[in-house]
Design a protein around this motif. Structure first.
Motif, PDB file in Angstrom:
ATOM      1  N   VAL A  54       0.839  -1.205   0.000  1.00 55.01           N
ATOM      2  CA  VAL A  54       0.000   0.000   0.000  1.00 55.01           C
ATOM      3  C   VAL A  54       0.874   1.256   0.000  1.00 55.01           C
ATOM      4  N   LEU A  55       1.933   1.242   0.812  1.00 59.56           N
ATOM      5  CA  LEU A  55       2.813   2.416   0.897  1.00 59.56           C
ATOM      6  C   LEU A  55       3.525   2.654  -0.432  1.00 59.56           C
ATOM      7  N   GLN A  56       4.020   1.578  -1.041  1.00 66.86           N
ATOM      8  CA  GLN A  56       4.739   1.723  -2.311  1.00 66.86           C
ATOM      9  C   GLN A  56       3.811   2.219  -3.409  1.00 66.86           C
ATOM     10  N   HIS A  57       2.596   1.702  -3.416  1.00 68.69           N
ATOM     11  CA  HIS A  57       1.647   2.157  -4.434  1.00 68.69           C
ATOM     12  C   HIS A  57       1.324   3.637  -4.229  1.00 68.69           C
ATOM     13  N   GLN A  58       1.028   4.009  -2.976  1.00 69.63           N
ATOM     14  CA  GLN A  58       0.668   5.402  -2.709  1.00 69.63           C
ATOM     15  C   GLN A  58       1.826   6.333  -3.077  1.00 69.63           C
ATOM     16  N   ALA A  59       3.061   5.867  -2.850  1.00 72.94           N
ATOM     17  CA  ALA A  59       4.236   6.702  -3.142  1.00 72.94           C
ATOM     18  C   ALA A  59       4.343   7.050  -4.618  1.00 72.94           C
ATOM     19  N   THR A  60       3.799   6.190  -5.458  1.00 68.54           N
ATOM     20  CA  THR A  60       3.851   6.485  -6.893  1.00 68.54           C
ATOM     21  C   THR A  60       2.702   7.394  -7.337  1.00 68.54           C
ATOM     22  N   GLN A  61       1.710   7.589  -6.424  1.00 65.44           N
ATOM     23  CA  GLN A  61       0.514   8.368  -6.798  1.00 65.44           C
ATOM     24  C   GLN A  61       0.568   9.798  -6.259  1.00 65.44           C
ATOM     25  N   LEU A  62       0.673   9.915  -4.929  1.00 65.33           N
ATOM     26  CA  LEU A  62       0.543  11.235  -4.309  1.00 65.33           C
ATOM     27  C   LEU A  62       1.033  11.158  -2.877  1.00 65.33           C
ATOM     28  N   TRP A  63       1.951  12.060  -2.491  1.00 69.22           N
ATOM     29  CA  TRP A  63       2.444  12.048  -1.112  1.00 69.22           C
ATOM     30  C   TRP A  63       1.677  13.017  -0.243  1.00 69.22           C
ATOM     31  N   HIS A  64       1.557  14.248  -0.745  1.00 71.33           N
ATOM     32  CA  HIS A  64       1.022  15.294   0.118  1.00 71.33           C
ATOM     33  C   HIS A  64       0.284  16.312  -0.742  1.00 71.33           C
ATOM     34  N   THR A  65      -0.825  16.797  -0.230  1.00 69.26           N
ATOM     35  CA  THR A  65      -1.494  17.902  -0.924  1.00 69.26           C
ATOM     36  C   THR A  65      -1.688  19.051   0.054  1.00 69.26           C
ATOM     37  N   SER A  66      -2.372  18.796   1.169  1.00 68.43           N
ATOM     38  CA  SER A  66      -2.682  19.783   2.200  1.00 68.43           C
ATOM     39  C   SER A  66      -4.155  19.638   2.506  1.00 68.43           C
ATOM     40  N   ASN A  67      -4.497  20.017   3.734  1.00 70.78           N
ATOM     41  CA  ASN A  67      -5.908  20.001   4.124  1.00 70.78           C
ATOM     42  C   ASN A  67      -6.686  21.181   3.529  1.00 70.78           C
ATOM     43  N   LEU A  68      -6.043  21.896   2.606  1.00 68.63           N
ATOM     44  CA  LEU A  68      -6.788  22.879   1.801  1.00 68.63           C
ATOM     45  C   LEU A  68      -7.767  22.168   0.865  1.00 68.63           C
ATOM     46  N   TYR A  69      -7.462  20.872   0.600  1.00 67.85           N
ATOM     47  CA  TYR A  69      -8.226  20.125  -0.419  1.00 67.85           C
ATOM     48  C   TYR A  69      -8.832  18.859   0.179  1.00 67.85           C
ATOM     49  N   GLN A  70      -9.696  18.239  -0.591  1.00 67.05           N
ATOM     50  CA  GLN A  70     -10.270  16.942  -0.210  1.00 67.05           C
ATOM     51  C   GLN A  70      -9.159  15.889  -0.217  1.00 67.05           C
ATOM     52  N   ILE A  71      -9.180  14.974   0.777  1.00 70.36           N
ATOM     53  CA  ILE A  71      -8.194  13.887   0.812  1.00 70.36           C
ATOM     54  C   ILE A  71      -8.957  12.570   0.958  1.00 70.36           C
ATOM     55  N   PRO A  72      -9.179  11.882  -0.174  1.00 66.19           N
ATOM     56  CA  PRO A  72     -10.019  10.670  -0.129  1.00 66.19           C
ATOM     57  C   PRO A  72      -9.510   9.599   0.844  1.00 66.19           C
ATOM     58  N   ASN A  73      -8.186   9.417   0.957  1.00 73.02           N
ATOM     59  CA  ASN A  73      -7.677   8.395   1.889  1.00 73.02           C
ATOM     60  C   ASN A  73      -8.047   8.736   3.334  1.00 73.02           C
ATOM     61  N   GLN A  74      -8.044  10.028   3.639  1.00 76.94           N
ATOM     62  CA  GLN A  74      -8.387  10.487   4.992  1.00 76.94           C
ATOM     63  C   GLN A  74      -9.864  10.214   5.257  1.00 76.94           C
TER      64      GLN A  74
END
Ligand SMILES: *Cc1c(COP(=O)(O)O)cnc(C)c1O
Length: 392
Positions: A54-74
């Motif tokens: 899961v960590l390796q897959h996520q690392a290829t997609q998106l690390w950080h955006t900010s709580n300024l935006y929607q975060i589906p994993n959260q």
């Protein structure tokens, strides 16, 4: 000369380079059975294949955006925790301390929002531990945490966990909440009885107080329930979680009922990293594995086996050990010799334990430890005790 890393830790002379399940390998290629799991953090051991994936897959997609935006994993992790607990809502953090800070801010805001800003005091317990921020050392109150860091933040009252009269006396018109660890961790693995948990809930209901649980160490399956308070049937209004929830990735959360959280509207609290896509991807995978009746049942079974073997160990080394206590895979063995000597003897034979208050060694193994590994851990502790006895 001061080391490049601020010398606030008394570190053991061990350097680990790899982890595999319940085992750590050091830079000399020696293997250690990890019965500390990074202080109850590596809930699924080291390099769990699903978490790595899961960590390796996520690392290829998106690390950080900010709580300024929607975060589906959260959102997904929050939904899972709401589904599995008393909570209706939660705030994500990167650590236990931050989860506790949110809990205390939430309790104060609750009363100010209800037009009772004079109710800000939180009753906490002696020998508790809630983190190392200025707020949380004030919350725990022990001199070893607070000395030299004054003035302390006002608003915390400390009573002895067994002194019911003092607890009742401590409640006044300014009290907002009662804060307790259902099982004291750093304090030396001291469980609160079910009766006491019920009495705390009753007291809070009677006086209109919020009940806050710190389940940072005892939660996330550690006791054989997803959260330790479930054993008593009592639920809190607010609960701080961290450690095991990220399985080794920094993650925490402050869970609450809708009512308790009612003051925390947009702009009242925030965090740059809290609940970022990487942390919540891993947290979601941990929840999927841990929060199942099968997994939690296995924790309880293994706990029974470990307890039984530890009782035998204590009986065969009456000069070294005094008693076994705790719940699930959160176990304290009280020592008759200095607990640090037992921990160090463990290093010599290849088993890692964690010292705690009241002269205990803590056993907080990965929750997916095997029965064979539990047997090995007891054999290694037996060797450690035999060495200590020979050296006496
Ligand atoms: C570890 C712990 C904390 C602090 O968590 P950090 O992640 O170190 O900030 C607070 N309360 C309890 C009960 C803990 O065990």
């Amino acid at each position: 000369m001061i080391p490049a890393v601020l010398p606030t830790y008394a570190r053991a002379p061990l350097t680990f380079v790899k982890g595999e399940g319940s085992w750590l390998v050091d830079d000399q290629d020696r293997r250690y059975l990890d019965m500390g799991a990074g202080i109850a953090v590596n809930a699924l051991g080291h390099a769990h294949p699903k978490l790595v994936e899961v960590l390796q897959h996520q690392a290829t997609q998106l690390w950080h955006t900010s709580n300024l935006y929607q975060i589906p994993n959260q959102q997904a992790l929050a939904d899972k925790l709401v589904e599995a607990t008393f909570a209706d809502t939660m705030f994500f953090t990167n650590s236990g301390t931050e989860s506790m800070e949110c809990a205390v801010k939430m309790a104060r805001k609750y009363f100010s929002n209800k037009g009772q800003p004079e109710r800000y005091k939180i009753i906490a317990f002696k020998d508790s531990f809630h983190g190392r921020s200025l707020g949380m050392i004030a919350a725990a109150g022990a001199e070893k945490l607070t000395k030299g860091f004054g003035p302390m933040m006002p608003g915390f009252v400390h009573v002895d966990v067994n002194d019911d009269a003092a607890l009742k006396d401590a409640i006044d018109a300014e009290t907002a909440a009662i804060l307790i660890e259902p099982i004291q961790g750093e304090g030396g693995i001291v469980p609160v009885s079910d009766e006491k948990m019920k009495a705390l809930r009753d007291l809070c209901d009677e006086h209109g107080l919020l009940l806050i649980f710190d389940e940072i160490q005892c939660g996330m399956g550690r006791t054989g329930k997803l959260f330790a308070h479930e054993w008593s049937g009592v639920t809190p209004d607010i609960m701080a979680v961290a450690k095991g929830i990220g399985g080794g990735f920094p993650l925490g959360a402050c869970l609450a009922t809708e009512d308790a959280a009612s003051g925390m509207v947009a702009g009242t609290h925030g965090s740059t990293y809290g609940g970022n896509p990487m942390a919540c991807a891993v947290g979601g995978a941990v929840m999927d594995i841990v929060a199942t009746p099968e997994f939690l049942g296995e924790v309880s079974e293994k706990s029974g086996l470990m307890r039984q073997k530890l009782e035998g160990l204590v009986a065969s080394h009456p000069d070294i050990f005094e008693e076994v206590r705790g719940l699930g895979l959160m176990i304290g063995v009280k020592c008759k010799v200095t607990n640090l000597d037992v921990v160090r003897a463990g290093y010599d034979v290849g088993v890692l334990t964690v010292p705690g208050g009241d002269n205990v060694i803590r056993l907080l193994p990965p929750l997916n430890i095997s029965e064979a590994e539990i047997g090995q851990a007891i054999d290694l502790l037996d060797q450690a005790a035999t060495q200590l006895k020979a050296a006496q």
